[in-house]
Design a protein around this motif. Structure first.
Motif, PDB file in Angstrom:
ATOM      1  N   TYR A 374       0.849   6.870   0.617  1.00  0.00           N
ATOM      2  CA  TYR A 374      -0.586   6.719   0.349  1.00  0.00           C
ATOM      3  C   TYR A 374      -1.202   8.043  -0.093  1.00  0.00           C
ATOM      4  CZ  TYR A 374      -5.473   5.384   1.128  1.00  0.00           C
ATOM      5  OH  TYR A 374      -6.815   5.126   0.976  1.00  0.00           O
ATOM      6  N   ALA A 375      -0.811   9.120   0.566  1.00  0.00           N
ATOM      7  CA  ALA A 375      -1.364  10.434   0.208  1.00  0.00           C
ATOM      8  C   ALA A 375      -0.992  10.817  -1.218  1.00  0.00           C
ATOM      9  CB  ALA A 375      -0.852  11.493   1.191  1.00  0.00           C
ATOM     10  N   ARG A 376       0.176  10.381  -1.670  1.00  0.00           N
ATOM     11  CA  ARG A 376       0.656  10.752  -3.002  1.00  0.00           C
ATOM     12  C   ARG A 376      -0.239  10.197  -4.098  1.00  0.00           C
ATOM     13  NH1 ARG A 376       6.605   9.390  -3.040  1.00  0.00           N
ATOM     14  NH2 ARG A 376       6.532  11.022  -1.444  1.00  0.00           N
ATOM     15  N   LYS A 378      -3.499   8.639  -3.377  1.00  0.00           N
ATOM     16  CA  LYS A 378      -4.826   8.299  -2.850  1.00  0.00           C
ATOM     17  C   LYS A 378      -5.925   8.582  -3.861  1.00  0.00           C
ATOM     18  CE  LYS A 378      -7.736   8.911   1.244  1.00  0.00           C
ATOM     19  NZ  LYS A 378      -7.840   9.560   2.583  1.00  0.00           N
ATOM     20  N   LYS A 379      -5.883   9.737  -4.506  1.00  0.00           N
ATOM     21  CA  LYS A 379      -6.916  10.076  -5.489  1.00  0.00           C
ATOM     22  C   LYS A 379      -6.850   9.166  -6.707  1.00  0.00           C
ATOM     23  CE  LYS A 379      -7.374  14.946  -4.171  1.00  0.00           C
ATOM     24  NZ  LYS A 379      -7.253  16.369  -4.620  1.00  0.00           N
ATOM     25  N   ASP A 380      -5.631   8.849  -7.134  1.00  0.00           N
ATOM     26  CA  ASP A 380      -5.479   7.956  -8.286  1.00  0.00           C
ATOM     27  C   ASP A 380      -5.964   6.549  -7.945  1.00  0.00           C
ATOM     28  OD1 ASP A 380      -4.252   9.825 -10.100  1.00  0.00           O
ATOM     29  OD2 ASP A 380      -2.428   9.670  -8.907  1.00  0.00           O
ATOM     30  N   LEU A 381      -5.700   6.094  -6.704  1.00  0.00           N
ATOM     31  CA  LEU A 381      -6.151   4.768  -6.293  1.00  0.00           C
ATOM     32  C   LEU A 381      -7.671   4.702  -6.201  1.00  0.00           C
ATOM     33  CD1 LEU A 381      -3.533   3.947  -3.514  1.00  0.00           C
ATOM     34  CD2 LEU A 381      -3.730   2.840  -5.745  1.00  0.00           C
ATOM     35  N   ALA A 382      -8.290   5.797  -5.816  1.00  0.00           N
ATOM     36  CA  ALA A 382      -9.747   5.807  -5.661  1.00  0.00           C
ATOM     37  C   ALA A 382     -10.455   5.494  -6.971  1.00  0.00           C
ATOM     38  CB  ALA A 382     -10.201   7.154  -5.115  1.00  0.00           C
ATOM     39  N   ARG A 383      -9.848   5.873  -8.081  1.00  0.00           N
ATOM     40  CA  ARG A 383     -10.484   5.602  -9.376  1.00  0.00           C
ATOM     41  C   ARG A 383      -9.828   4.447 -10.131  1.00  0.00           C
ATOM     42  NH1 ARG A 383      -8.196   8.776 -13.786  1.00  0.00           N
ATOM     43  NH2 ARG A 383      -6.259   9.792 -13.120  1.00  0.00           N
ATOM     44  N   ASP A 384      -8.953   3.684  -9.436  1.00  0.00           N
ATOM     45  CA  ASP A 384      -8.347   2.497 -10.056  1.00  0.00           C
ATOM     46  C   ASP A 384      -9.459   1.510 -10.403  1.00  0.00           C
ATOM     47  OD1 ASP A 384      -6.936  -0.076 -10.400  1.00  0.00           O
ATOM     48  OD2 ASP A 384      -5.195   1.015  -9.642  1.00  0.00           O
ATOM     49  N   PRO A 385      -9.550   1.059 -11.661  1.00  0.00           N
ATOM     50  CA  PRO A 385     -10.683   0.237 -12.081  1.00  0.00           C
ATOM     51  C   PRO A 385     -10.633  -1.214 -11.630  1.00  0.00           C
ATOM     52  CG  PRO A 385      -9.165   0.530 -13.911  1.00  0.00           C
ATOM     53  CD  PRO A 385      -8.639   1.382 -12.788  1.00  0.00           C
ATOM     54  N   PHE A 386      -9.561  -1.607 -10.930  1.00  0.00           N
ATOM     55  CA  PHE A 386      -9.415  -3.006 -10.525  1.00  0.00           C
ATOM     56  C   PHE A 386      -9.693  -3.157  -9.034  1.00  0.00           C
ATOM     57  CE2 PHE A 386      -6.947  -2.487 -14.371  1.00  0.00           C
ATOM     58  CZ  PHE A 386      -7.336  -3.594 -15.121  1.00  0.00           C
ATOM     59  N   PRO A 387      -9.861  -4.408  -8.549  1.00  0.00           N
ATOM     60  CA  PRO A 387     -10.186  -4.614  -7.130  1.00  0.00           C
ATOM     61  C   PRO A 387      -9.204  -3.913  -6.193  1.00  0.00           C
ATOM     62  CG  PRO A 387     -10.442  -6.671  -8.331  1.00  0.00           C
ATOM     63  CD  PRO A 387      -9.829  -5.694  -9.295  1.00  0.00           C
ATOM     64  N   HIS A 388      -9.738  -3.266  -5.168  1.00  0.00           N
ATOM     65  CA  HIS A 388      -8.934  -2.511  -4.214  1.00  0.00           C
ATOM     66  C   HIS A 388      -8.529  -3.398  -3.043  1.00  0.00           C
ATOM     67  CE1 HIS A 388     -10.619   1.656  -5.648  1.00  0.00           C
ATOM     68  NE2 HIS A 388     -10.162   0.900  -6.639  1.00  0.00           N
ATOM     69  N   ARG A 389      -7.931  -4.539  -3.341  1.00  0.00           N
ATOM     70  CA  ARG A 389      -7.487  -5.464  -2.304  1.00  0.00           C
ATOM     71  C   ARG A 389      -6.360  -6.325  -2.869  1.00  0.00           C
ATOM     72  NH1 ARG A 389     -12.351  -7.447  -4.285  1.00  0.00           N
ATOM     73  NH2 ARG A 389     -12.268  -9.562  -5.135  1.00  0.00           N
ATOM     74  N   ARG A 390      -5.654  -6.976  -1.956  1.00  0.00           N
ATOM     75  CA  ARG A 390      -4.558  -7.858  -2.351  1.00  0.00           C
ATOM     76  C   ARG A 390      -5.075  -9.284  -2.540  1.00  0.00           C
ATOM     77  NH1 ARG A 390      -1.092  -6.272   2.862  1.00  0.00           N
ATOM     78  NH2 ARG A 390      -3.231  -6.392   3.649  1.00  0.00           N
ATOM     79  N   VAL A 391      -4.471 -10.015  -3.466  1.00  0.00           N
ATOM     80  CA  VAL A 391      -4.878 -11.401  -3.672  1.00  0.00           C
ATOM     81  C   VAL A 391      -4.384 -12.292  -2.538  1.00  0.00           C
ATOM     82  CG1 VAL A 391      -4.963 -11.165  -6.172  1.00  0.00           C
ATOM     83  CG2 VAL A 391      -2.849 -11.943  -5.085  1.00  0.00           C
ATOM     84  N   THR A 392      -3.390 -11.840  -1.779  1.00  0.00           N
ATOM     85  CA  THR A 392      -2.794 -12.651  -0.723  1.00  0.00           C
ATOM     86  C   THR A 392      -3.417 -12.422   0.644  1.00  0.00           C
ATOM     87  OG1 THR A 392      -1.103 -10.918  -0.526  1.00  0.00           O
ATOM     88  CG2 THR A 392      -0.540 -12.860  -1.837  1.00  0.00           C
ATOM     89  N   ASN A 393      -4.268 -11.431   0.774  1.00  0.00           N
ATOM     90  CA  ASN A 393      -4.836 -11.070   2.081  1.00  0.00           C
ATOM     91  C   ASN A 393      -6.344 -10.880   1.956  1.00  0.00           C
ATOM     92  OD1 ASN A 393      -1.900 -10.079   1.912  1.00  0.00           O
ATOM     93  ND2 ASN A 393      -2.301 -10.019   4.105  1.00  0.00           N
ATOM     94  N   ARG A 394      -7.093 -11.899   2.300  1.00  0.00           N
ATOM     95  CA  ARG A 394      -8.530 -11.897   2.074  1.00  0.00           C
ATOM     96  C   ARG A 394      -9.281 -10.892   2.947  1.00  0.00           C
ATOM     97  NH1 ARG A 394      -9.897 -18.404   1.665  1.00  0.00           N
ATOM     98  NH2 ARG A 394      -8.610 -18.843  -0.174  1.00  0.00           N
ATOM     99  N   SER A 400      -7.489   1.734   2.108  1.00  0.00           N
ATOM    100  CA  SER A 400      -7.282   2.244   3.469  1.00  0.00           C
ATOM    101  C   SER A 400      -7.052   1.105   4.453  1.00  0.00           C
ATOM    102  CB  SER A 400      -8.475   3.100   3.905  1.00  0.00           C
ATOM    103  OG  SER A 400      -9.665   2.332   3.927  1.00  0.00           O
ATOM    104  N   SER A 401      -7.717  -0.045   4.236  1.00  0.00           N
ATOM    105  CA  SER A 401      -7.503  -1.181   5.132  1.00  0.00           C
ATOM    106  C   SER A 401      -6.139  -1.825   4.876  1.00  0.00           C
ATOM    107  CB  SER A 401      -8.617  -2.216   4.958  1.00  0.00           C
ATOM    108  OG  SER A 401      -8.557  -2.846   3.689  1.00  0.00           O
ATOM    109  N   ILE A 402      -5.635  -1.728   3.646  1.00  0.00           N
ATOM    110  CA  ILE A 402      -4.283  -2.210   3.357  1.00  0.00           C
ATOM    111  C   ILE A 402      -3.262  -1.366   4.116  1.00  0.00           C
ATOM    112  CG2 ILE A 402      -2.534  -2.473   1.555  1.00  0.00           C
ATOM    113  CD1 ILE A 402      -4.795  -3.100  -0.404  1.00  0.00           C
ATOM    114  N   ILE A 403      -3.452  -0.059   4.096  1.00  0.00           N
ATOM    115  CA  ILE A 403      -2.548   0.836   4.819  1.00  0.00           C
ATOM    116  C   ILE A 403      -2.591   0.538   6.319  1.00  0.00           C
ATOM    117  CG2 ILE A 403      -2.145   3.233   5.467  1.00  0.00           C
ATOM    118  CD1 ILE A 403      -1.163   2.526   2.684  1.00  0.00           C
ATOM    119  N   THR A 404      -3.767   0.309   6.851  1.00  0.00           N
ATOM    120  CA  THR A 404      -3.889  -0.042   8.272  1.00  0.00           C
ATOM    121  C   THR A 404      -3.131  -1.326   8.578  1.00  0.00           C
ATOM    122  OG1 THR A 404      -6.038   1.046   8.463  1.00  0.00           O
ATOM    123  CG2 THR A 404      -5.514  -0.645  10.103  1.00  0.00           C
TER     124      THR A 404
END
Length: 455
Positions: A374-376, A378-394, A400-404
């Motif tokens: 995640y640390a590798r 994290k900055k790139d994910l922060a600016r990912d233009p698509f939804p920051h969640r999985r389609v399988t886990n509502r 950060s909640s995915i990592i948890t």
């Protein structure tokens, strides 16, 4: 202490089993390839694609069919023109989806024999399901450290037509290049089971008297020496199902890389990679017959499904998959069932599983690796233009909640598996009326498998 089946065997059986375990766990000598630098695990690759606006629109308009269009591929100082690019995978086929789409780049699609670092294809997986962008790297790292043939992978960021397009998993394709790079003899028969079909779980294949109602065979030839009708796979299926119980362990030892398969069973279970031969709805794997050893190798593929319990709200990966009796609450593949039925092989699996659980899946070992991945990016994910969640886990809210969620899975899976291996108890019963697992969607007409739709 680990409790295993207590059965008396002849000295030959015990020594043969130990020799096989020792032989299979020795990692093969690494063969240097031009692509090694592209798959260094600690590296985040930066890939650029240039696709004409009309071609990009054509790709989207064709969905759910996935078509190739010409593109220019850039990596570091290498520029390769007129490559083929298309969307990849069922999660990218919905025309209305808002999530990131996967890409497959095929260098020889429009220019015969064109390659990149010796590779014929580059796959960029979107990581929008189950174990997100982290599952594939966590699982394949364990497999490869165990000496099991598995894809190399790392992260990649993609720039499409000059615009940042997000973080992807850059995963090595299993094809003839992979076989040549990872086996001493790459001339053997390679088959892919992508969407299931007749024989997908290695059960005997019964042919309907009506040719129009016959299910297509699950295994598609993927190398020059593979047979169109997979007759060698049919021979393997027959041997798995027809060998007498008293001879099964011995015959399988000379037929399959058994130690590698037993280790893979454990890794798939501990990671929750449920859609393999060892779990539910078997697909997403390859079989390779090594001409040198004369044995079959099981090669898992598409390992983004790990580290997600109760995905879709109906797949009980932890509660339903017993580490001591390695089968889900369903009738397992005949190969898995016969391994469980055989006291020698079951005890051997449990020894291996116990070691793998402690060495690779103990929270104190695995959680720092999750944090490191995640640390590798994290900055790139922060600016990912698509939804920051999985389609399988509502329940997801952000990465950060995915990592948890992944870390909670690791803790509970370890605790449950440790208790099951310490006290196996009675063999679990099959569950009738079980929830139906998700099945693969329809392949496009130009998909790499070229399989017909399974109905």
């Amino acid at each position: 202490a680990l409790v295993v089946f207590s059965t008396v065997f002849g000295q030959g059986d015990r020594s043969s089993s130990r020799a096989a375990e020792s032989r299979s766990h020795k990692p093969a000598a690494k063969r240097a390839t031009a692509a090694d630098v592209f798959y260094r695990p600690e590296t985040v690759q930066k890939i650029q694609l240039q696709v004409h606006a009309d071609d990009l629109a054509r790709m989207k308009k064709a969905l759910p069919k996935r078509i190739f269009v010409p593109a220019t591929f850039r990596w570091k100082n290498q520029v390769i023109e007129n490559v083929g690019v298309r969307y990849k995978g069922n999660s990218s086929s919905n025309p209305r989806q808002r999530h990131k789409r996967s890409f497959l780049i095929k260098f020889s699609k429009f220019e015969q024999e064109q390659t990149f670092l010796g590779l014929e294809r580059v796959a960029l997986d979107n990581g929008i399901q189950f174990g997100s962008l982290f599952s594939e790297q966590l699982i394949t790292a364990v497999l490869r450290d165990l000496g099991i043939k598995a894809s190399r992978c790392n992260f990649a960021t993609l720039t499409l037509n000059g615009t940042y397009h997000g973080v992807y998993t850059n995963v090595e394709r299993i094809d003839e290049v992979f076989i040549r790079n990872h086996f001493a003899d790459g001339s053997g028969a390679l088959y892919k089971n992508h969407v299931g079909g007749a024989g997908a779980d290695l059960s005997p294949i019964g042919l309907s008297p009506d040719p129009n109602r016959r299910r297509p065979l699950a295994f598609e030839p993927k190398s020059a020496s593979a047979h169109d009708k997979a007759r060698d796979v049919l021979e393997l299926i027959a041997r798995i199902n027809r060998t007498p119980d008293k001879d099964f362990a011995r015959v399988m030892e000379s037929t399959i890389e058994m130690d590698a398969f037993l280790r893979t069973m454990a890794v798939m279970l501990f990671s929750g990679a449920f859609d393999q031969l060892t779990g539910w709805g078997p697909h997403n794997y390859y079989l390779y017959h090594d001409p040198r050893s004369k044995r079959w190798n099981y090669l898992p593929w598409d390992l983004d499904v790990g580290f997600a319990d109760n995905a879709f709200g109906r797949i009980p990966v932890i509660a339903g998959w017993n580490a001591a009796w390695p089968m889900m609450p369903r009738r397992p593949s005949p190969l898995v069932k016969r391994i469980i039925d055989n006291p020698q092989l079951l005890a051997r699996y449990r020894r291996l599983a116990d070691s793998i659980l402690e060495k690779y899946f103990h929270p104190r070992v695995l959680l720092p690796k999750v944090d490191g991945l995640y640390a590798r990016v994290k900055k790139d994910l922060a600016r990912d233009p698509f939804p920051h969640r999985r389609v399988t886990n509502r329940e997801d809210r952000e990465f950060s909640s995915i990592i948890t969620s992944i870390k909670n899975f690791v803790r509970l899976r370890y605790k449950t598996a440790r208790a099951q291996l310490d006290a196996p108890g009675d063999r679990p019963k099959f569950v009738r009326n079980r929830p139906r697992p998700p099945s693969p969607g329809k392949p496009s007409s130009d998909a790499p498998t070229e399989l017909r739709v399974v109905t």
